[in-house]
Scaffold this motif. Structure first.
Motif, PDB file in Angstrom:
ATOM      1  N   LEU A 106       0.824  -1.202   0.000  1.00 14.51           N
ATOM      2  CA  LEU A 106       0.000   0.000   0.000  1.00 14.51           C
ATOM      3  C   LEU A 106       0.861   1.256   0.000  1.00 14.51           C
ATOM      4  O   LEU A 106       2.012   1.228   0.462  1.00 14.51           O
ATOM      5  N   PRO A 107       0.317   2.365  -0.487  1.00 14.46           N
ATOM      6  CA  PRO A 107       1.057   3.630  -0.412  1.00 14.46           C
ATOM      7  C   PRO A 107       1.410   3.976   1.031  1.00 14.46           C
ATOM      8  O   PRO A 107       0.659   3.677   1.959  1.00 14.46           O
ATOM      9  N   GLU A 108       2.541   4.620   1.206  1.00 14.88           N
ATOM     10  CA  GLU A 108       3.060   4.891   2.545  1.00 14.88           C
ATOM     11  C   GLU A 108       2.099   5.725   3.378  1.00 14.88           C
ATOM     12  O   GLU A 108       1.965   5.519   4.588  1.00 14.88           O
ATOM     13  N   GLU A 109       1.391   6.678   2.741  1.00 11.29           N
ATOM     14  CA  GLU A 109       0.510   7.545   3.521  1.00 11.29           C
ATOM     15  C   GLU A 109      -0.655   6.774   4.143  1.00 11.29           C
ATOM     16  O   GLU A 109      -1.133   7.117   5.225  1.00 11.29           O
ATOM     17  N   ILE A 110      -1.099   5.704   3.486  1.00 12.38           N
ATOM     18  CA  ILE A 110      -2.154   4.870   4.058  1.00 12.38           C
ATOM     19  C   ILE A 110      -1.615   4.128   5.273  1.00 12.38           C
ATOM     20  O   ILE A 110      -2.259   4.074   6.326  1.00 12.38           O
ATOM     21  N   LEU A 111      -0.437   3.541   5.137  1.00  6.88           N
ATOM     22  CA  LEU A 111       0.158   2.794   6.248  1.00  6.88           C
ATOM     23  C   LEU A 111       0.404   3.706   7.449  1.00  6.88           C
ATOM     24  O   LEU A 111       0.097   3.345   8.589  1.00  6.88           O
ATOM     25  N   ILE A 112       0.937   4.888   7.221  1.00  7.25           N
ATOM     26  CA  ILE A 112       1.239   5.807   8.317  1.00  7.25           C
ATOM     27  C   ILE A 112      -0.033   6.184   9.071  1.00  7.25           C
ATOM     28  O   ILE A 112      -0.075   6.161  10.305  1.00  7.25           O
ATOM     29  N   LYS A 113      -1.091   6.533   8.332  1.00  5.53           N
ATOM     30  CA  LYS A 113      -2.342   6.924   8.992  1.00  5.53           C
ATOM     31  C   LYS A 113      -2.961   5.739   9.724  1.00  5.53           C
ATOM     32  O   LYS A 113      -3.435   5.883  10.863  1.00  5.53           O
ATOM     33  N   ALA A 114      -2.984   4.568   9.098  1.00  3.52           N
ATOM     34  CA  ALA A 114      -3.577   3.393   9.739  1.00  3.52           C
ATOM     35  C   ALA A 114      -2.849   3.056  11.039  1.00  3.52           C
ATOM     36  O   ALA A 114      -3.487   2.737  12.050  1.00  3.52           O
ATOM     37  N   LYS A 115      -1.529   3.129  11.044  1.00  2.00           N
ATOM     38  CA  LYS A 115      -0.762   2.825  12.254  1.00  2.00           C
ATOM     39  C   LYS A 115      -1.004   3.868  13.340  1.00  2.00           C
ATOM     40  O   LYS A 115      -1.106   3.540  14.525  1.00  2.00           O
ATOM     41  N   MET A 116      -1.138   5.121  12.947  1.00  2.00           N
ATOM     42  CA  MET A 116      -1.391   6.175  13.920  1.00  2.00           C
ATOM     43  C   MET A 116      -2.739   5.961  14.613  1.00  2.00           C
ATOM     44  O   MET A 116      -2.840   6.008  15.845  1.00  2.00           O
ATOM     45  N   VAL A 117      -3.770   5.683  13.833  1.00  2.00           N
ATOM     46  CA  VAL A 117      -5.100   5.460  14.395  1.00  2.00           C
ATOM     47  C   VAL A 117      -5.122   4.174  15.216  1.00  2.00           C
ATOM     48  O   VAL A 117      -5.723   4.103  16.296  1.00  2.00           O
ATOM     49  N   PHE A 118      -4.441   3.142  14.720  1.00  2.00           N
ATOM     50  CA  PHE A 118      -4.383   1.850  15.407  1.00  2.00           C
ATOM     51  C   PHE A 118      -3.762   1.996  16.792  1.00  2.00           C
ATOM     52  O   PHE A 118      -4.328   1.528  17.791  1.00  2.00           O
ATOM     53  N   HIS A 119      -2.613   2.604  16.868  1.00  2.00           N
ATOM     54  CA  HIS A 119      -1.913   2.703  18.153  1.00  2.00           C
ATOM     55  C   HIS A 119      -2.706   3.552  19.143  1.00  2.00           C
ATOM     56  O   HIS A 119      -2.748   3.230  20.345  1.00  2.00           O
ATOM     57  N   LYS A 120      -3.352   4.598  18.665  1.00  2.00           N
ATOM     58  CA  LYS A 120      -4.184   5.410  19.547  1.00  2.00           C
ATOM     59  C   LYS A 120      -5.367   4.590  20.054  1.00  2.00           C
ATOM     60  O   LYS A 120      -5.762   4.700  21.226  1.00  2.00           O
ATOM     61  N   ALA A 121      -5.925   3.745  19.188  1.00  2.00           N
ATOM     62  CA  ALA A 121      -7.076   2.919  19.568  1.00  2.00           C
ATOM     63  C   ALA A 121      -6.685   1.840  20.564  1.00  2.00           C
ATOM     64  O   ALA A 121      -7.403   1.587  21.542  1.00  2.00           O
ATOM     65  N   ILE A 122      -5.556   1.196  20.352  1.00  2.00           N
ATOM     66  CA  ILE A 122      -5.130   0.110  21.235  1.00  2.00           C
ATOM     67  C   ILE A 122      -4.947   0.617  22.656  1.00  2.00           C
ATOM     68  O   ILE A 122      -5.351  -0.032  23.631  1.00  2.00           O
ATOM     69  N   SER A 123      -4.370   1.781  22.788  1.00  2.00           N
ATOM     70  CA  SER A 123      -4.143   2.322  24.129  1.00  2.00           C
ATOM     71  C   SER A 123      -5.444   2.639  24.838  1.00  2.00           C
ATOM     72  O   SER A 123      -5.519   2.633  26.068  1.00  2.00           O
ATOM     73  N   GLY A 124      -6.522   2.877  24.056  1.00  2.00           N
ATOM     74  CA  GLY A 124      -7.796   3.229  24.659  1.00  2.00           C
ATOM     75  C   GLY A 124      -8.769   2.090  24.817  1.00  2.00           C
ATOM     76  O   GLY A 124      -9.763   2.213  25.536  1.00  2.00           O
ATOM     77  N   CYS A 125      -8.519   0.959  24.135  1.00  2.00           N
ATOM     78  CA  CYS A 125      -9.531  -0.096  24.063  1.00  2.00           C
ATOM     79  C   CYS A 125      -9.151  -1.408  24.743  1.00  2.00           C
ATOM     80  O   CYS A 125     -10.013  -2.098  25.286  1.00  2.00           O
ATOM     81  N   CYS A 126      -7.905  -1.775  24.696  1.00  2.00           N
ATOM     82  CA  CYS A 126      -7.529  -3.143  25.051  1.00  2.00           C
ATOM     83  C   CYS A 126      -7.870  -3.523  26.491  1.00  2.00           C
ATOM     84  O   CYS A 126      -8.204  -4.666  26.765  1.00  2.00           O
ATOM     85  N   ASN A 127      -7.768  -2.577  27.396  1.00  2.00           N
ATOM     86  CA  ASN A 127      -7.960  -2.920  28.799  1.00  2.00           C
ATOM     87  C   ASN A 127      -9.352  -2.609  29.330  1.00  2.00           C
ATOM     88  O   ASN A 127      -9.650  -2.909  30.491  1.00  2.00           O
ATOM     89  N   ASP A 128     -10.208  -2.020  28.503  1.00  2.00           N
ATOM     90  CA  ASP A 128     -11.484  -1.509  29.000  1.00  2.00           C
ATOM     91  C   ASP A 128     -12.699  -2.326  28.583  1.00  2.00           C
ATOM     92  O   ASP A 128     -13.780  -2.131  29.119  1.00  2.00           O
ATOM     93  N   PHE A 129     -12.557  -3.228  27.608  1.00  2.00           N
ATOM     94  CA  PHE A 129     -13.717  -3.878  27.029  1.00  2.00           C
ATOM     95  C   PHE A 129     -13.955  -5.251  27.641  1.00  2.00           C
ATOM     96  O   PHE A 129     -13.017  -5.990  27.937  1.00  2.00           O
TER      97      PHE A 129
END
Length: 377
Positions: A107-130
């Protein structure tokens, strides 16, 4: 069904219902399906839709990393977000992000960069709370796909924490005649044992492998006959110790079953799983109690449900994407491509066109395209 903002939720027959707005659920699933298709075909138009769905997922993310699910036609978050549980929606978003990240090498680099940014922010907020079993399962799948792109100690730790919570649920609830994680079978059941198997694939923990197989075989026993599938009714769930209802089947449950069967075949190499994949896919083509086709080859859409005496003829986002994901998954078997643990299958077909819309005008690609694999270096 897709605008330049996202994919509409519902359809009236084969026309998008703009008043239904958009959901994180549907746009996450759509991003997975388009990603599967792009992996095979490298069609440039797929990148446009990956961008749209990824941008929508980012739009739904809040400051704490979690996501809202419901967005109206005017791009406003609706009051339904404060009423419904959003845990499963968050899990689906993480699954979709992890999957797209796993395609980072193509995939184009800009897609990977954005997906990883959103992913890491989500993991920190979701993994321990659900606490939702399915939300945790979706998150494990997202983490599993991320791990295929980049081995990360933190990702492995999160997988183990979530898998252990699900295993504990299994040990608490299962019995000699009920090999399941809860006291009921409801929706998206196959996602749970599949996620535990993904945890095994990452960690090598045989406890995960054995519980995944035992629970999945129990689910298959309750959804397959010798030559047909009948998924759990959405009219009334199957409760432990009670008789199940037969009618009210949704395409998404059939699709999730096919996806899980593929994963179990990858790990265990039992041809029974492949046989059941074919049986399940034929549900879309008329192997059901009404002997009615559920996929519409003229529009590329998929009907919303199979009822006792009729088919729900609306062709909304969830059902259409479900057919497409099932079609992409089954194609790998049909093409005799048996690479272990490579989960994506694809071929061009009208279902892909059914979820595309340019400038708010439904786009249906009626041109017949030869179905063949493209080789890319």
């Amino acid at each position: 069904m897709t605008t330049d903002f996202g994919m509409f939720q519902f359809a009236k027959i084969n026309q998008p219902d703009v008043n239904s707005g958009y959901t994180l659920d549907d746009n996450a699933r759509a991003m997975i399906a388009i990603g599967q298709h792009y992996k095979l075909t490298f069609e440039e138009s797929d990148l446009t839709y990956i961008h749209i769905y990824l941008d929508f997922i980012e739009y739904c993310q809040q400051a704490d990393g979690k996501f809202l699910n419901y967005v109206d036609f005017n791009k406003n978050f609706t009051d339904q977000n404060a009423v419904d549980s959003l845990e499963d929606s968050n899990g689906r978003a993480i699954w979709a992000l992890g999957y797209i990240i796993s395609l980072g090498h193509i995939l184009p680099e800009e897609i990977l960069i954005k997906a990883k940014m959103v992913f890491h922010k989500a993991i920190s907020g979701c993994c321990n709370d659900f606490d939702s079993t399915r939300a945790m399962a979706f998150i494990i799948k997202g983490l599993y796909y991320y791990n295929r792109h980049e081995k990360h100690t933190e990702v492995r730790k999160y997988i183990k924490v979530l898998a252990d919570k699900i295993v504990q649920m299994y040990r608490h609830e299962s019995s000699a005649d009920w090999k399941w994680f809860e006291s009921y079978l409801t929706y998206a059941n196959s996602v749970i044992p599949e996620a535990i198997l993904c945890a095994y694939a990452v960690t090598g923990d045989f406890v995960y492998r054995d519980i995944a197989k035992e629970s999945f075989d129990f689910l298959l026993k309750n959804t397959f006959s010798e030559n047909a599938i009948k998924v759990i009714s959405n009219r009334s769930w199957m409760l432990k110790g009670e008789e199940r209802e037969d009618f009210g089947e949704q395409p998404i449950d059939v699709a999730y079953t096919i996806i899980a069967l593929r994963k179990f075949h990858d790990i265990f190499k039992n041809p029974m799983y492949v046989d059941k994949m074919e049986i399940a896919f034929n549900w879309f083509l008329g192997n059901n109690h009404l002997q009615q086709i559920i996929y519409n080859p003229c529009t590329g859409g998929c009907y919303d449900g199979l009822e006792e005496n009729c088919v729900n003829l609306n062709q909304g986002a969830e059902s259409t994407i479900s057919y497409l994901m099932a079609r992409l998954m089954i194609n790998k078997h049909l093409s005799n491509d048996e690479d272990e643990d490579d989960d994506e299958y694809s071929e061009s077909n009208p279902a892909l066109s059914a979820i595309k819309m340019k400038k708010n005008v439904l786009y249906l690609n009626k041109k017949k395209i030869a179905l063949k694999r493209k080789n890319h270096r």
